[in-house]
Design an enzyme around this catalytic site. Structure first.
Site, mmCIF file in Angstrom:
data_model
loop_
_atom_site.group_PDB
_atom_site.id
_atom_site.type_symbol
_atom_site.label_atom_id
_atom_site.label_comp_id
_atom_site.label_asym_id
_atom_site.label_seq_id
_atom_site.Cartn_x
_atom_site.Cartn_y
_atom_site.Cartn_z
ATOM 1 N N CYS A 1 3.175 -0.516 -3.113
ATOM 2 C CA CYS A 1 2.112 0.097 -2.313
ATOM 3 C C CYS A 1 2.264 1.594 -2.527
ATOM 4 C CB CYS A 1 2.296 -0.255 -0.838
ATOM 5 S SG CYS A 1 1.255 0.713 0.285
ATOM 6 N N CYS B 1 -4.374 2.335 -5.276
ATOM 7 C CA CYS B 1 -4.066 1.478 -4.135
ATOM 8 C C CYS B 1 -3.848 0.070 -4.680
ATOM 9 C CB CYS B 1 -5.257 1.504 -3.175
ATOM 10 S SG CYS B 1 -5.107 0.373 -1.786
HETATM 11 N N1 DGL Z 1 -1.759 2.520 -0.604
HETATM 12 C C1 DGL Z 1 -2.292 1.196 -0.387
HETATM 13 C C2 DGL Z 1 -1.643 0.233 -1.367
HETATM 14 O O1 DGL Z 1 -1.166 0.676 -2.399
HETATM 15 C C3 DGL Z 1 -2.258 0.983 1.058
HETATM 16 C C4 DGL Z 1 -2.530 -0.313 1.601
HETATM 17 C C5 DGL Z 1 -3.202 -0.370 2.928
HETATM 18 O O2 DGL Z 1 -4.118 0.391 3.202
HETATM 19 O O3 DGL Z 1 -2.826 -1.275 3.650
HETATM 20 O O4 DGL Z 1 -1.618 -0.946 -1.213
#
Ligand code: DGL
Length: 259
Positions: free
Chosen positions: A189, A79
């Site tokens: 993301c 993430c």
């Molecule tokens: N997959 C997360 C990232 O890479 C998600 C972000 C979120 O939860 O807003 O930033």
């Protein structure tokens, strides 16, 4: 050496606020056929993007505590937002190795011919130290076009990837970048790689889309080797999935993208 084997066969923890980290897990499982993976989606608190850094640190620490209870020998913070807010803290608090995610500004800055690079990420990622340092260090010769992908995490979580509303959102984010001449679009993301078919339709070949997942998986292979914590060869792969809240989407998406 024989003492080490049981530890080496412990799981690699992989976590995200939700299902986005499955894009990373999918790349990891392709390169590491003998590893045992423990994926954790903090769906109860998804999205992380709009939350303050202190809260993301707290949430991430709880997830890492859970993964350590499961015996993880390494954790991939799959993430960008959690990496931006919490990886320094995690590395200072826990002795296992961590692999983090940050927008692939460096390769994009190298590859661009127009000198314009688009970056789609959450607000939390753009606010982080890592993003600021990397962009100053590697991209001072290019123009970066930053775009917060508001609503996109939700679209992936809710299986609304192909919906008209998602296409309209994405078009609103991508058209200004394309008009400015970007030839590289960085997916900052881990949820966004699931939108690639729609993004490709909108981009019409005018820019290369950079998905960091394969590079992160290669980095994981390197770290496992460096630390001598690779699982025993021939053991076979295990993937366990867990979530703090809703989990249906996680299982159905993994059924699509997992091996
Ligand atoms: N997959 C997360 C990232 O890479 C998600 C972000 C979120 O939860 O807003 O930033």
């Amino acid at each position: 050496m024989s003492k080490k084997l049981p530890y080496n066969n412990q799981p690699i923890g992989v976590f995200d606020s939700g299902v986005g980290g499955l894009s990373i897990l999918s790349a990891l499982t392709k390169l590491l056929p003998d590893e045992y993976f423990y994926y954790y989606a903090d769906t109860k608190h998804c999205p992380y993007g709009p939350r303050p850094a202190e809260e993301i640190i707290e949430l991430s620490s709880k997830v890492v505590d859970f993964l350590l209870e499961k015996g993880c020998k390494m954790v991939v913070v799959a993430c960008n937002t959690a990496t931006a807010a919490a990886i320094d803290h995690l590395r200072s608090q826990y002795s296992i190795p961590f692999i983090g995610l940050e927008p692939a500004v460096k390769p994009a800055a190298k590859l661009t011919k127009t000198g314009h690079v688009g970056i789609l990420a959450t607000e939390g990622t753009f606010q982080g130290r890592l993003y600021k340092e990397t962009s100053q260090q590697f991209a001072d010769h290019v123009t970066l076009h930053l775009q917060v992908g508001k609503g996109l995490v939700k679209a992936v979580e809710q299986n609304a990837i192909e919906s008209e509303a998602t296409k309209t959102l994405l078009s609103g984010y991508l058209q200004p970048m394309l008009e400015a001449g970007v030839d590289q679009i960085v997916l900052g993301c881990t949820h966004y790689p699931f939108l690639i078919p729609v993004i490709e339709e909108l981009v019409e070949g005018k820019a290369t889309i950079i998905n960091p997942a394969p590079a992160v998986a290669r980095q994981a292979v390197r770290v496992l080797k460096e630390q001598s914590i690779e699982a025993q060869a021939g053991l076979g792969q295990v993937v366990l999935l867990a979530a703090s809240g809703a989990s249906d989407r996680m299982y159905s998406l993994w059924a699509e993208v997992g091996d």
